[in-house]
Design an enzyme around this catalytic site. Structure first.
Site, PDB file in Angstrom:
ATOM      1  N   LYS A   9       0.849  -1.190   0.000  1.00 41.91           N
ATOM      2  CA  LYS A   9       0.000   0.000   0.000  1.00 41.91           C
ATOM      3  C   LYS A   9       0.880   1.234   0.000  1.00 41.91           C
ATOM      4  CE  LYS A   9       0.995   1.160   4.428  1.00 41.91           C
ATOM      5  NZ  LYS A   9       1.742   2.398   4.803  1.00 41.91           N
ATOM      6  N   PRO A  92      10.347  -4.583  -0.328  1.00 41.79           N
ATOM      7  CA  PRO A  92      11.392  -4.253   0.650  1.00 41.79           C
ATOM      8  C   PRO A  92      10.817  -4.121   2.051  1.00 41.79           C
ATOM      9  CG  PRO A  92      10.855  -2.325  -0.691  1.00 41.79           C
ATOM     10  CD  PRO A  92      10.135  -3.487  -1.301  1.00 41.79           C
ATOM     11  N   ALA A  95      10.094  -0.216   4.749  1.00 43.88           N
ATOM     12  CA  ALA A  95      10.015   0.761   3.665  1.00 43.88           C
ATOM     13  C   ALA A  95       8.743   1.596   3.684  1.00 43.88           C
ATOM     14  CB  ALA A  95      10.144   0.046   2.322  1.00 43.88           C
ATOM     15  N   ILE A  97       5.648   0.542   3.150  1.00 42.41           N
ATOM     16  CA  ILE A  97       4.615   0.109   2.195  1.00 42.41           C
ATOM     17  C   ILE A  97       3.812  -1.076   2.720  1.00 42.41           C
ATOM     18  CG2 ILE A  97       5.753   1.059   0.169  1.00 42.41           C
ATOM     19  CD1 ILE A  97       6.903  -1.682  -0.436  1.00 42.41           C
ATOM     20  N   GLY A 100       4.956  -6.435   5.767  1.00 38.14           N
ATOM     21  CA  GLY A 100       4.690  -7.396   6.836  1.00 38.14           C
ATOM     22  C   GLY A 100       3.226  -7.427   7.238  1.00 38.14           C
ATOM     23  N   SER A 101       2.610  -6.247   7.324  1.00 33.23           N
ATOM     24  CA  SER A 101       1.187  -6.175   7.669  1.00 33.23           C
ATOM     25  C   SER A 101       0.337  -6.828   6.593  1.00 33.23           C
ATOM     26  CB  SER A 101       0.765  -4.715   7.840  1.00 33.23           C
ATOM     27  OG  SER A 101       1.430  -4.127   8.937  1.00 33.23           O
ATOM     28  N   ASP A 134      -1.463  -1.339  10.410  1.00 28.08           N
ATOM     29  CA  ASP A 134      -1.737  -1.378   8.971  1.00 28.08           C
ATOM     30  C   ASP A 134      -2.477  -2.640   8.536  1.00 28.08           C
ATOM     31  OD1 ASP A 134      -0.725   1.099   8.292  1.00 28.08           O
ATOM     32  OD2 ASP A 134       1.269   0.355   7.789  1.00 28.08           O
TER      33      ASP A 134
END
Length: 293
Positions: A9, A92, A95, A97, A100-101, A134
């Site tokens: 995202k 990455p 970062a 974005i 992991g979430s 997130d």
């Protein structure tokens, strides 16, 4: 083993309104999806073991958000089935974005279907919000205005545009940024849920610049060349409108590539999306919403 996209995202806006008594921050943000994603493979088993087909070298299994999502789902449902998991990591880390979430959310969504748990979207978001701020947006699955710690979501239609993501290869700790004394915590609450470029604000910049001064230098270089860079989340990835030879001319097209070569940045073209690529590719995975009678 079936593989599913776990998308990235971007934040189009990130404002810090206040710090709550419990230590969490009340935010206002605008989320949009991208066509960039990790790939996660799942194979269900009848025995309860969780088997990983990828190594845990840089961090222990207990810190893996995929593992934590599986355990949270098992705790919430008492499910006794197991799963074999593989992860193809394209996004990455550290970062901004949401890699992991997104991995955690994709795992909750897919296993809800494959384990036939029939949890609602609201139930999954409740589980996901305990894993990270997130995670709910990835379960929600469409661009949105977010409030609270990111769990209060209102659908928002945004232009789907071509961007260029700039990954400078800097790992930024979200914990460091949100615990920083340099983070402003007093932005005025916006009452209307909409986004335009006048709202492309990121309140995390002072803390990012203090703890990771190279990020400020990157922003200055891009601004000096008349780009309009935005750091997504707590960073470190930035994005700009993708220059094209046709509309921006050869010079601007070459400038960003020369900068990337000089500073060893990774340039990643992407398209913003209003619907999560996971739900676009597998609409049957969408959890049903709680009925209001």
């Amino acid at each position: 083993m079936q593989y599913y996209p776990s998308p990235a995202k971007i934040n189009r806006m990130l404002r810090v309104i206040r710090r709550e008594a419990n230590g969490y921050h009340y935010l206002q943000t605008v989320f949009q999806f991208t066509d960039l994603y990790d790939e996660i493979g799942y194979q269900i088993t009848d025995h309860p073991e969780i088997t990983f087909h990828y190594p845990h070298i840089n961090f222990p299994k207990e810190e893996d958000l995929i593992y934590r999502a599986i355990m949270a789902l098992k705790d919430a449902t008492q499910c006794t089935k197991g799963v074999m998991i593989d992860l193809v990591k394209n996004l990455p880390m550290g970062a901004g974005i949401g890699g992991g979430s997104s991995n955690a959310a994709t795992t909750l969504i897919v296993l809800n279907k494959l384990w036939k748990l029939n949890l609602t979207k609201e139930q999954l978001i409740d589980i996901g919000s305990q894993l990270g701020a997130d995670v709910p947006i990835f379960i929600y699955g469409r661009s949105a205005w977010g409030e609270g710690i990111g769990e209060k979501l209102t659908p928002l239609d945004l232009p789907e545009e071509r961007f260029l993501m700039i990954n400078p290869g800097i790992h930024i700790s979200t914990k460091v940024i949100f615990e920083s004394p340099f983070l402003p915590r007093n932005s005025a609450m916006m009452s209307e849920c909409y986004f335009d470029q006048s709202r492309a604000i990121n309140d995390c910049l002072p803390a990012i610049y203090h703890h990771y001064p190279e990020m400020e230098q990157i922003m200055k270089r891009l601004i000096a060349l008349d780009f309009d860079p935005y750091i997504t989340g707590t960073g470190s990835c930035l994005y700009i409108k993708e220059p094209s030879k046709e509309s921006d001319g050869e010079t601007k097209y070459q400038q960003i590539r020369e900068l990337a070569t000089q500073h060893q940045w990774q340039l990643i073209p992407f398209q913003s999306r209003n619907i999560s690529p996971l739900y676009s590719a597998y609409p049957q995975l969408k959890p049903y919403e709680k009925r209001i009678d």
